[in-house]
Design a protein around this motif. Structure first.
Motif, PDB file in Angstrom:
ATOM      1  N   LYS A  17      21.609  28.562 -15.076  1.00 48.74           N
ATOM      2  CA  LYS A  17      21.785  28.474 -16.933  1.00 48.74           C
ATOM      3  C   LYS A  17      22.053  29.830 -16.779  1.00 48.74           C
ATOM      4  CE  LYS A  17      21.352  24.432 -16.529  1.00 48.74           C
ATOM      5  NZ  LYS A  17      22.109  23.668 -15.771  1.00 48.74           N
ATOM      6  N   LYS A  18      23.046  30.004 -17.792  1.00 51.94           N
ATOM      7  CA  LYS A  18      23.312  31.544 -18.002  1.00 51.94           C
ATOM      8  C   LYS A  18      22.533  32.254 -19.035  1.00 51.94           C
ATOM      9  CE  LYS A  18      28.419  32.018 -16.225  1.00 51.94           C
ATOM     10  NZ  LYS A  18      28.734  32.633 -15.681  1.00 51.94           N
ATOM     11  N   ILE A  19      21.743  32.818 -18.778  1.00 52.58           N
ATOM     12  CA  ILE A  19      21.151  33.877 -20.170  1.00 52.58           C
ATOM     13  C   ILE A  19      21.805  35.263 -20.517  1.00 52.58           C
ATOM     14  CG2 ILE A  19      18.719  33.028 -19.386  1.00 52.58           C
ATOM     15  CD1 ILE A  19      18.461  35.644 -18.186  1.00 52.58           C
ATOM     16  N   ARG A  20      21.444  35.297 -21.589  1.00 52.57           N
ATOM     17  CA  ARG A  20      21.681  36.265 -22.278  1.00 52.57           C
ATOM     18  C   ARG A  20      21.093  37.276 -22.214  1.00 52.57           C
ATOM     19  NH1 ARG A  20      26.396  35.018 -25.932  1.00 52.57           N
ATOM     20  NH2 ARG A  20      27.417  33.652 -25.378  1.00 52.57           N
ATOM     21  N   ALA A  21      19.763  38.362 -20.922  1.00 56.27           N
ATOM     22  CA  ALA A  21      19.144  38.658 -21.374  1.00 56.27           C
ATOM     23  C   ALA A  21      18.580  39.403 -19.786  1.00 56.27           C
ATOM     24  CB  ALA A  21      17.468  37.981 -21.921  1.00 56.27           C
ATOM     25  N   LYS A  22      17.714  40.581 -20.275  1.00 57.85           N
ATOM     26  CA  LYS A  22      18.137  41.295 -18.672  1.00 57.85           C
ATOM     27  C   LYS A  22      16.602  41.314 -18.651  1.00 57.85           C
ATOM     28  CE  LYS A  22      18.277  44.838 -15.856  1.00 57.85           C
ATOM     29  NZ  LYS A  22      18.981  44.720 -14.631  1.00 57.85           N
ATOM     30  N   ALA A  34      -5.506  40.476 -18.491  1.00 57.46           N
ATOM     31  CA  ALA A  34      -6.266  40.061 -19.010  1.00 57.46           C
ATOM     32  C   ALA A  34      -5.727  39.065 -20.135  1.00 57.46           C
ATOM     33  CB  ALA A  34      -7.819  40.643 -19.000  1.00 57.46           C
ATOM     34  N   ILE A  35      -5.228  39.811 -21.670  1.00 60.02           N
ATOM     35  CA  ILE A  35      -4.336  39.697 -22.435  1.00 60.02           C
ATOM     36  C   ILE A  35      -3.541  38.302 -21.843  1.00 60.02           C
ATOM     37  CG2 ILE A  35      -3.153  39.767 -23.997  1.00 60.02           C
ATOM     38  CD1 ILE A  35      -5.121  43.230 -23.823  1.00 60.02           C
ATOM     39  N   LEU A  36      -2.548  39.025 -21.038  1.00 60.45           N
ATOM     40  CA  LEU A  36      -1.458  37.464 -20.896  1.00 60.45           C
ATOM     41  C   LEU A  36      -1.851  36.447 -20.540  1.00 60.45           C
ATOM     42  CD1 LEU A  36       0.944  39.930 -19.037  1.00 60.45           C
ATOM     43  CD2 LEU A  36       1.006  39.199 -21.159  1.00 60.45           C
ATOM     44  N   THR A  44       6.617  35.677 -22.089  1.00 59.02           N
ATOM     45  CA  THR A  44       7.912  36.599 -22.050  1.00 59.02           C
ATOM     46  C   THR A  44       8.309  36.289 -23.447  1.00 59.02           C
ATOM     47  OG1 THR A  44       9.000  35.676 -19.728  1.00 59.02           O
ATOM     48  CG2 THR A  44      10.700  36.511 -21.837  1.00 59.02           C
ATOM     49  N   ASP A  45       8.131  35.204 -24.116  1.00 57.95           N
ATOM     50  CA  ASP A  45       8.836  35.479 -25.821  1.00 57.95           C
ATOM     51  C   ASP A  45       6.778  36.490 -26.982  1.00 57.95           C
ATOM     52  OD1 ASP A  45      10.563  34.126 -26.055  1.00 57.95           O
ATOM     53  OD2 ASP A  45       9.147  31.975 -25.886  1.00 57.95           O
ATOM     54  N   PHE A  46       5.795  36.613 -26.026  1.00 61.34           N
ATOM     55  CA  PHE A  46       5.087  37.175 -26.679  1.00 61.34           C
ATOM     56  C   PHE A  46       5.118  38.288 -26.369  1.00 61.34           C
ATOM     57  CE2 PHE A  46       0.868  39.352 -25.776  1.00 61.34           C
ATOM     58  CZ  PHE A  46       0.209  39.342 -26.804  1.00 61.34           C
ATOM     59  N   ILE A  47       5.415  39.079 -25.044  1.00 63.22           N
ATOM     60  CA  ILE A  47       6.040  40.610 -24.589  1.00 63.22           C
ATOM     61  C   ILE A  47       6.699  41.000 -25.777  1.00 63.22           C
ATOM     62  CG2 ILE A  47       6.560  41.731 -22.807  1.00 63.22           C
ATOM     63  CD1 ILE A  47       5.112  40.259 -21.399  1.00 63.22           C
ATOM     64  N   ASN A  48       7.870  40.356 -25.339  1.00 62.09           N
ATOM     65  CA  ASN A  48       9.333  40.287 -26.158  1.00 62.09           C
ATOM     66  C   ASN A  48       8.812  40.294 -27.946  1.00 62.09           C
ATOM     67  OD1 ASN A  48      10.991  40.802 -24.398  1.00 62.09           O
ATOM     68  ND2 ASN A  48      11.418  37.991 -25.294  1.00 62.09           N
ATOM     69  N   GLN A  49       7.846  39.781 -28.735  1.00 63.71           N
ATOM     70  CA  GLN A  49       7.062  40.273 -30.268  1.00 63.71           C
ATOM     71  C   GLN A  49       6.327  40.980 -29.685  1.00 63.71           C
ATOM     72  OE1 GLN A  49       5.608  36.472 -30.994  1.00 63.71           O
ATOM     73  NE2 GLN A  49       7.314  35.142 -30.750  1.00 63.71           N
ATOM     74  N   CYS A  50       6.021  41.902 -28.891  1.00 65.68           N
ATOM     75  CA  CYS A  50       5.406  42.678 -29.203  1.00 65.68           C
ATOM     76  C   CYS A  50       5.870  43.863 -29.387  1.00 65.68           C
ATOM     77  CB  CYS A  50       3.689  43.078 -27.939  1.00 65.68           C
ATOM     78  SG  CYS A  50       2.454  40.869 -27.983  1.00 65.68           S
ATOM     79  N   ILE A  51       6.322  44.201 -27.907  1.00 66.42           N
ATOM     80  CA  ILE A  51       7.367  45.516 -28.552  1.00 66.42           C
ATOM     81  C   ILE A  51       7.992  45.337 -29.503  1.00 66.42           C
ATOM     82  CG2 ILE A  51       9.427  45.847 -26.969  1.00 66.42           C
ATOM     83  CD1 ILE A  51       8.569  44.627 -24.512  1.00 66.42           C
ATOM     84  N   ILE A  52       8.921  44.531 -29.929  1.00 68.60           N
ATOM     85  CA  ILE A  52       9.598  44.621 -31.321  1.00 68.60           C
ATOM     86  C   ILE A  52       8.697  45.362 -32.108  1.00 68.60           C
ATOM     87  CG2 ILE A  52      10.430  43.214 -33.208  1.00 68.60           C
ATOM     88  CD1 ILE A  52      12.142  41.352 -31.031  1.00 68.60           C
TER      89      ILE A  52
END
Length: 58
Positions: A17-22, A34-36, A44-52
């Motif tokens: 499936k085509k995705i629009r992410a890098k 340990a956190i992950l 992936t959602d968790f990491i993206n939210q933390c960075i934002i």
């Protein structure tokens, strides 16, 4: 008698499936690992939210 092929070729809905992410791969420190491991749901959602969140507070 003529037989039609029923194998091979392009099929609707098949393939990746085509995705629009890098995609980024990184080496996690033991603390980050340990956190992950405690994250329920998508890491992936968790990491993206933390960075934002981290960049909005700068």
């Amino acid at each position: 008698m003529e037989q039609s092929k029923n194998w091979g070729g392009k099929r609707e809905g098949s393939g990746r499936k085509k995705i629009r992410a890098k995609y980024y791969g990184f080496a996690a420190t033991p603390e980050v690992h340990a956190i992950l491991e405690t994250v329920t749901g998508s890491k992936t959602d968790f990491i993206n939210q933390c960075i934002i969140k981290a960049t909005q507070n700068s």
